[in-house]
Write an enzyme that holds these catalytic residues in place. Structure first.
Site, PDB file in Angstrom:
ATOM      1  N   CYS A  62     -21.817  22.011  11.058  1.00 41.33           N
ATOM      2  CA  CYS A  62     -23.209  21.774  11.548  1.00 41.33           C
ATOM      3  C   CYS A  62     -24.155  22.929  11.287  1.00 41.33           C
ATOM      4  O   CYS A  62     -25.363  22.722  11.278  1.00 41.33           O
ATOM      5  CB  CYS A  62     -23.247  21.541  13.047  1.00 41.33           C
ATOM      6  SG  CYS A  62     -21.774  21.011  13.785  1.00 41.33           S
ATOM      7  N   HIS A 116     -20.310  12.801  16.306  1.00 37.25           N
ATOM      8  CA  HIS A 116     -20.634  12.442  14.924  1.00 37.25           C
ATOM      9  C   HIS A 116     -19.355  12.056  14.157  1.00 37.25           C
ATOM     10  O   HIS A 116     -18.248  12.421  14.573  1.00 37.25           O
ATOM     11  CB  HIS A 116     -21.245  13.639  14.188  1.00 37.25           C
ATOM     12  CG  HIS A 116     -22.644  13.995  14.595  1.00 37.25           C
ATOM     13  ND1 HIS A 116     -22.991  15.248  15.037  1.00 37.25           N
ATOM     14  CD2 HIS A 116     -23.797  13.272  14.599  1.00 37.25           C
ATOM     15  CE1 HIS A 116     -24.298  15.290  15.298  1.00 37.25           C
ATOM     16  NE2 HIS A 116     -24.808  14.103  15.045  1.00 37.25           N
TER      17      HIS A 116
HETATM   18  C1  CIR Z   1     -26.478  17.980  19.521  1.00 37.01           C
HETATM   19  O1  CIR Z   1     -25.994  17.344  20.440  1.00 37.01           O
HETATM   20  O2  CIR Z   1     -27.284  17.497  18.733  1.00 37.01           O
HETATM   21  C2  CIR Z   1     -26.075  19.436  19.364  1.00 37.01           C
HETATM   22  N1  CIR Z   1     -25.869  20.009  20.648  1.00 37.01           N
HETATM   23  C3  CIR Z   1     -24.820  19.549  18.520  1.00 37.01           C
HETATM   24  C4  CIR Z   1     -25.010  19.052  17.124  1.00 37.01           C
HETATM   25  C5  CIR Z   1     -23.800  19.263  16.289  1.00 37.01           C
HETATM   26  N2  CIR Z   1     -24.008  18.813  14.961  1.00 37.01           N
HETATM   27  C6  CIR Z   1     -23.059  18.364  14.164  1.00 37.01           C
HETATM   28  O3  CIR Z   1     -21.917  18.224  14.576  1.00 37.01           O
HETATM   29  N3  CIR Z   1     -23.394  18.007  12.938  1.00 37.01           N
END
Ligand code: CIR
Length: 255
Positions: A248, A160
């Site tokens: 997150c 991201h």
């Molecule tokens: C994903 O790949 O969607 C989750 N394992 C990690 C999401 C992390 N989110 C973020 O950095 N905003």
């Protein structure tokens, strides 16, 4: 009042999505304990924490940041680019309906909150494997009437936008320039680079005057401290294994 929405660790977190990191065994008990310490730290920093229930069917649901973008005027409910994450949306929508008018990203747009960085009236949107141009355009259309300017930047080397850059003070960003062109940031912005040995260290969570920051990145923490930033280190080793970070795991806003 400052509210932080969080969501419990799924018992199936071991099945989380991974894009740029190798799968490693996640210690679930440790993950739950770390998440509780994270919530306690948010409380210490003045947040009222509202924790939504964990779901066994939604491995990544602890990462609430990706499901919404909460502005003062409106909340944008996202449409995650990872299909496995789209079922996270109803629970968060019900919670945010208590706090904000809402708008929603719709098909064929995709957008995840991790790709949105708000710098006052400037909103930077990462075009990543999770957020497409249509999703970014929809966000721009939703935000324009409130006076926000939306700019997009390509994200290819990490998950991201906020894996590569976050805000750590009003005038300061923390960035990994190997993953993003810092040219998207204006000349008045002070830039702190992550330590080259800690490429994942650009994800920091600013709450008031403090910055919640993974204990795994002490060299970058030193750089922040030397720049006068008040760092609150926290062990989030199991969350990092799921390609998550400190931004997150919460949606923080003024209620
Ligand atoms: C994903 O790949 O969607 C989750 N394992 C990690 C999401 C992390 N989110 C973020 O950095 N905003």
């Amino acid at each position: 009042m400052r509210v932080a929405i969080t969501r419990g660790i799924s018992p199936r977190m071991d099945r989380c999505e991974l894009t740029h990191v190798e799968r490693q065994e996640i210690d679930l008990e440790r993950a739950i304990a770390q998440h509780q310490s994270y919530e306690t730290l948010l409380e210490d920093l003045g947040c009222e924490v509202r924790c939504l229930r964990a779901s066994p069917d939604l491995p990544d649901s602890v990462f609430v940041e990706d499901t919404a973008v909460v502005m003062d005027e409106i909340a944008i409910i996202t449409r995650p680019g990872a299909p496995s994450r789209q079922a996270e949306i109803p629970e968060i929508t019900a919670e945010l309906a208590l706090h904000r008018p809402m708008a929603q990203i719709t098909v064929p747009g995709t957008l995840e909150g991790g790709d949105i960085l708000v710098m006052d009236r400037r909103v930077i949107v990462g075009l990543s494997s999770r957020t497409n141009a249509c999703g970014a355009r929809q966000a721009a259309d939703i935000l324009r009437p409130f006076g926000y300017e939306v700019v997009t930047v390509p994200i290819e080397k990490c998950l991201h936008l906020k894996s590569a850059v976050t805000r750590v003070a009003t005038d300061t960003i923390l960035v990994n320039r190997a993953w993003i062109d810092a040219g998207a940031f204006t000349g008045e912005t002070r830039i702190i680079d992550v330590d080259p040995a800690e490429p994942f260290a650009a994800n920091a969570l600013q709450i008031g005057e403090s910055v919640v920051f993974p204990a795994a990145y002490p060299r970058t923490a030193d750089r922040l401290n030397q720049a006068g930033i008040r760092v609150r280190p926290i062990d989030v080793s199991e969350i990092l294994k799921a390609e998550g970070g400190v931004t997150c795991c919460s949606l923080v806003f003024e209620a």
